[in-house]
Motif scaffolding. Structure first.
Motif, PDB file in Angstrom:
ATOM      1  N   ILE A   5      10.395 -30.186  26.987  1.00 43.16           N
ATOM      2  CA  ILE A   5      10.437 -28.916  26.242  1.00 43.16           C
ATOM      3  C   ILE A   5       9.494 -27.912  26.895  1.00 43.16           C
ATOM      4  CG2 ILE A   5      10.055 -27.808  24.001  1.00 43.16           C
ATOM      5  CD1 ILE A   5      10.837 -30.310  22.601  1.00 43.16           C
ATOM      6  N   SER A   6       9.980 -26.683  27.046  1.00 41.27           N
ATOM      7  CA  SER A   6       9.133 -25.610  27.572  1.00 41.27           C
ATOM      8  C   SER A   6       7.855 -25.520  26.744  1.00 41.27           C
ATOM      9  CB  SER A   6       9.854 -24.263  27.494  1.00 41.27           C
ATOM     10  OG  SER A   6      10.911 -24.190  28.411  1.00 41.27           O
ATOM     11  N   SER A   7       6.723 -25.535  27.432  1.00 42.60           N
ATOM     12  CA  SER A   7       5.441 -25.526  26.721  1.00 42.60           C
ATOM     13  C   SER A   7       5.298 -24.338  25.777  1.00 42.60           C
ATOM     14  CB  SER A   7       4.295 -25.484  27.733  1.00 42.60           C
ATOM     15  OG  SER A   7       4.375 -26.563  28.624  1.00 42.60           O
ATOM     16  N   CYS A   8       5.828 -23.190  26.199  1.00 38.90           N
ATOM     17  CA  CYS A   8       5.670 -21.987  25.357  1.00 38.90           C
ATOM     18  C   CYS A   8       6.419 -22.139  24.029  1.00 38.90           C
ATOM     19  CB  CYS A   8       6.117 -20.735  26.097  1.00 38.90           C
ATOM     20  SG  CYS A   8       7.821 -20.786  26.669  1.00 38.90           S
ATOM     21  N   LEU A   9       7.527 -22.894  24.024  1.00 43.95           N
ATOM     22  CA  LEU A   9       8.273 -23.106  22.774  1.00 43.95           C
ATOM     23  C   LEU A   9       7.493 -24.011  21.823  1.00 43.95           C
ATOM     24  CD1 LEU A   9      11.925 -23.646  24.111  1.00 43.95           C
ATOM     25  CD2 LEU A   9      10.959 -21.584  23.075  1.00 43.95           C
ATOM     26  N   ASP A  13      -0.063 -21.327  24.941  1.00 40.27           N
ATOM     27  CA  ASP A  13      -0.212 -19.955  25.462  1.00 40.27           C
ATOM     28  C   ASP A  13      -0.092 -19.938  26.986  1.00 40.27           C
ATOM     29  OD1 ASP A  13      -0.533 -18.967  22.900  1.00 40.27           O
ATOM     30  OD2 ASP A  13      -2.725 -19.112  22.979  1.00 40.27           O
ATOM     31  N   VAL A  14       1.128 -20.136  27.459  1.00 44.78           N
ATOM     32  CA  VAL A  14       1.357 -20.210  28.910  1.00 44.78           C
ATOM     33  C   VAL A  14       2.288 -19.118  29.422  1.00 44.78           C
ATOM     34  CG1 VAL A  14       0.887 -22.680  29.164  1.00 44.78           C
ATOM     35  CG2 VAL A  14       3.192 -21.925  28.501  1.00 44.78           C
ATOM     36  N   ARG A  15       2.737 -18.232  28.507  1.00 45.95           N
ATOM     37  CA  ARG A  15       3.627 -17.157  28.952  1.00 45.95           C
ATOM     38  C   ARG A  15       2.904 -16.215  29.920  1.00 45.95           C
ATOM     39  NH1 ARG A  15       7.757 -14.491  25.437  1.00 45.95           N
ATOM     40  NH2 ARG A  15       6.616 -12.682  26.185  1.00 45.95           N
ATOM     41  N   TYR A  16       3.692 -15.443  30.651  1.00 44.19           N
ATOM     42  CA  TYR A  16       3.099 -14.507  31.609  1.00 44.19           C
ATOM     43  C   TYR A  16       2.095 -13.558  30.946  1.00 44.19           C
ATOM     44  CZ  TYR A  16       5.955 -10.703  29.832  1.00 44.19           C
ATOM     45  OH  TYR A  16       6.507  -9.739  29.021  1.00 44.19           O
ATOM     46  N   PHE A  49       6.204 -28.978  29.220  1.00 43.97           N
ATOM     47  CA  PHE A  49       6.104 -28.604  30.636  1.00 43.97           C
ATOM     48  C   PHE A  49       6.311 -27.110  30.807  1.00 43.97           C
ATOM     49  CE2 PHE A  49       7.432 -28.254  35.067  1.00 43.97           C
ATOM     50  CZ  PHE A  49       6.532 -29.103  35.690  1.00 43.97           C
ATOM     51  N   CYS A  50       5.464 -26.486  31.629  1.00 39.96           N
ATOM     52  CA  CYS A  50       5.648 -25.085  32.016  1.00 39.96           C
ATOM     53  C   CYS A  50       5.778 -25.027  33.541  1.00 39.96           C
ATOM     54  CB  CYS A  50       4.475 -24.213  31.563  1.00 39.96           C
ATOM     55  SG  CYS A  50       4.628 -22.518  32.199  1.00 39.96           S
ATOM     56  N   PRO A  51       6.951 -24.745  34.046  1.00 38.62           N
ATOM     57  CA  PRO A  51       7.149 -24.730  35.499  1.00 38.62           C
ATOM     58  C   PRO A  51       6.264 -23.728  36.230  1.00 38.62           C
ATOM     59  CG  PRO A  51       9.260 -24.626  34.343  1.00 38.62           C
ATOM     60  CD  PRO A  51       8.189 -24.460  33.319  1.00 38.62           C
ATOM     61  N   GLU A  52       6.029 -22.577  35.632  1.00 35.92           N
ATOM     62  CA  GLU A  52       5.281 -21.547  36.361  1.00 35.92           C
ATOM     63  C   GLU A  52       3.803 -21.921  36.482  1.00 35.92           C
ATOM     64  OE1 GLU A  52       6.501 -17.667  34.775  1.00 35.92           O
ATOM     65  OE2 GLU A  52       8.576 -18.360  34.889  1.00 35.92           O
ATOM     66  N   VAL A  53       3.255 -22.497  35.436  1.00 35.55           N
ATOM     67  CA  VAL A  53       1.870 -22.983  35.519  1.00 35.55           C
ATOM     68  C   VAL A  53       1.800 -24.162  36.478  1.00 35.55           C
ATOM     69  CG1 VAL A  53       0.011 -24.109  34.229  1.00 35.55           C
ATOM     70  CG2 VAL A  53       1.204 -22.131  33.240  1.00 35.55           C
ATOM     71  N   LEU A 108      14.745 -25.570  26.964  1.00 39.05           N
ATOM     72  CA  LEU A 108      13.989 -24.605  27.764  1.00 39.05           C
ATOM     73  C   LEU A 108      14.137 -23.194  27.198  1.00 39.05           C
ATOM     74  CD1 LEU A 108      14.762 -25.803  31.433  1.00 39.05           C
ATOM     75  CD2 LEU A 108      12.964 -26.563  29.870  1.00 39.05           C
ATOM     76  N   LYS A 109      13.131 -22.384  27.421  1.00 39.34           N
ATOM     77  CA  LYS A 109      13.098 -21.017  26.892  1.00 39.34           C
ATOM     78  C   LYS A 109      14.172 -20.141  27.541  1.00 39.34           C
ATOM     79  CE  LYS A 109      11.329 -17.269  24.998  1.00 39.34           C
ATOM     80  NZ  LYS A 109      12.533 -16.477  25.274  1.00 39.34           N
ATOM     81  N   SER A 110      14.929 -19.477  26.702  1.00 39.88           N
ATOM     82  CA  SER A 110      15.995 -18.599  27.203  1.00 39.88           C
ATOM     83  C   SER A 110      15.426 -17.408  27.981  1.00 39.88           C
ATOM     84  CB  SER A 110      16.830 -18.077  26.020  1.00 39.88           C
ATOM     85  OG  SER A 110      16.023 -17.279  25.191  1.00 39.88           O
ATOM     86  N   LYS A 111      16.231 -16.890  28.867  1.00 36.90           N
ATOM     87  CA  LYS A 111      16.006 -15.625  29.582  1.00 36.90           C
ATOM     88  C   LYS A 111      14.857 -15.646  30.609  1.00 36.90           C
ATOM     89  CE  LYS A 111      16.299 -13.395  25.453  1.00 36.90           C
ATOM     90  NZ  LYS A 111      16.254 -12.284  24.508  1.00 36.90           N
ATOM     91  N   SER A 112      14.201 -16.777  30.739  1.00 35.93           N
ATOM     92  CA  SER A 112      13.088 -16.864  31.692  1.00 35.93           C
ATOM     93  C   SER A 112      13.616 -17.082  33.113  1.00 35.93           C
ATOM     94  CB  SER A 112      12.193 -18.047  31.292  1.00 35.93           C
ATOM     95  OG  SER A 112      11.541 -18.589  32.416  1.00 35.93           O
ATOM     96  N   PRO A 113      12.954 -16.500  34.124  1.00 37.29           N
ATOM     97  CA  PRO A 113      13.386 -16.736  35.506  1.00 37.29           C
ATOM     98  C   PRO A 113      13.173 -18.178  35.957  1.00 37.29           C
ATOM     99  CG  PRO A 113      11.354 -15.471  35.435  1.00 37.29           C
ATOM    100  CD  PRO A 113      11.836 -15.562  34.025  1.00 37.29           C
ATOM    101  N   SER A 114      12.413 -18.932  35.201  1.00 32.39           N
ATOM    102  CA  SER A 114      12.302 -20.373  35.449  1.00 32.39           C
ATOM    103  C   SER A 114      13.192 -21.167  34.498  1.00 32.39           C
ATOM    104  CB  SER A 114      10.854 -20.857  35.250  1.00 32.39           C
ATOM    105  OG  SER A 114      10.020 -20.362  36.243  1.00 32.39           O
ATOM    106  N   CYS A 115      13.074 -20.887  33.216  1.00 28.38           N
ATOM    107  CA  CYS A 115      13.639 -21.767  32.182  1.00 28.38           C
ATOM    108  C   CYS A 115      14.997 -21.335  31.628  1.00 28.38           C
ATOM    109  CB  CYS A 115      12.650 -21.882  31.021  1.00 28.38           C
ATOM    110  SG  CYS A 115      11.128 -22.755  31.458  1.00 28.38           S
ATOM    111  N   GLY A 116      15.405 -20.096  31.821  1.00 26.46           N
ATOM    112  CA  GLY A 116      16.657 -19.610  31.223  1.00 26.46           C
ATOM    113  C   GLY A 116      17.863 -20.423  31.669  1.00 26.46           C
TER     114      GLY A 116
HETATM  115  S1  SF4 Z   1       7.918 -20.826  32.721  1.00 28.78           S
HETATM  116 FE1  SF4 Z   1       7.895 -19.246  31.115  1.00 28.78          FE
HETATM  117  S2  SF4 Z   1       9.546 -19.806  29.730  1.00 28.78           S
HETATM  118 FE2  SF4 Z   1       9.131 -21.604  31.004  1.00 28.78          FE
HETATM  119  S3  SF4 Z   1       7.628 -22.822  29.846  1.00 28.78           S
HETATM  120 FE3  SF4 Z   1       6.452 -21.489  31.198  1.00 28.78          FE
HETATM  121  S4  SF4 Z   1       6.037 -19.697  29.946  1.00 28.78           S
HETATM  122 FE4  SF4 Z   1       7.707 -20.777  28.953  1.00 28.78          FE
END
Ligand code: SF4
Length: 164
Positions: A5-9, A13-16, A49-53, A108-116
């Motif tokens: 599961i996307s960590s932000c969901l 606090d891992v969003r941009y 998991f947060c891919p961007e972090v 995964l979080k919708s609309k994200s360039p990683s997770c959408g």
């Molecule tokens: S990459 Fe963005 S959408 Fe995906 S888990 Fe991290 S903060 Fe959330």
């Protein structure tokens, strides 16, 4: 069942922008959606998991969009810094986790360039959505992991029940 599961969901606090996209606490979700999500969390083994972090980016970070969503991929920040390698590394790390832990489904979080998993922003930073997938969602799906987003909780739950 094991779930990625996307960590932000999950409220991390891992969003941009340094915030989160918590389903449990979010104003845009109904009580029954929150209830269903909490049931899913309680009944399954959760891998946050947060891919961007994971790909080495800081939080907060510059917003980024996919400028090329087909190979060769290109991800630029709003200031035109190239963060493609971070996004690719995050996607690879997500796939490694799924393969090492035998995780077959992800929320995964919708609309994200990683997770959408259905739509992403078009690369012009003007809020325009287009059909497409983030790099992590794409790599997972290409390797057999079934991906849902937070607007598909019922379908996600049905998949879990059918495959547990
Ligand atoms: S990459 Fe963005 S959408 Fe995906 S888990 Fe991290 S903060 Fe959330």
């Amino acid at each position: 069942m094991k779930l990625l599961i996307s960590s932000c969901l999950l409220g991390e606090d891992v969003r941009y922008d340094g915030g989160n996209s918590s389903i449990a606490m979010g104003a845009s979700f109904t009580f029954s959606q929150k209830e269903l999500f909490m049931d899913i969390l309680c009944d399954n083994e959760i891998y946050s998991f947060c891919p961007e972090v994971s790909g080495g980016l800081t939080t907060p970070r510059e917003p980024a969009e996919l400028v090329s969503s087909n190979k060769p991929f290109k991800v630029l920040t709003k200031e035109q810094n190239d963060v493609t390698i971070n996004f690719l590394l995050g996607a690879k790390n997500a796939l490694d986790l799924c393969q090492n832990e035998d995780i077959k489904v992800a929320l995964l979080k919708s609309k994200s360039p990683s997770c959408g998993n259905e739509k992403i922003y078009d690369g012009n930073f003007n809020g325009t959505l287009v059909e497409g997938k983030g790099l992590t969602a794409r790599l997972l799906e290409e390797n057999g992991v079934v991906v849902f987003n937070e607007t598909q909780l019922k379908e996600f739950n049905k998949f879990i029940k059918t495959n547990s």
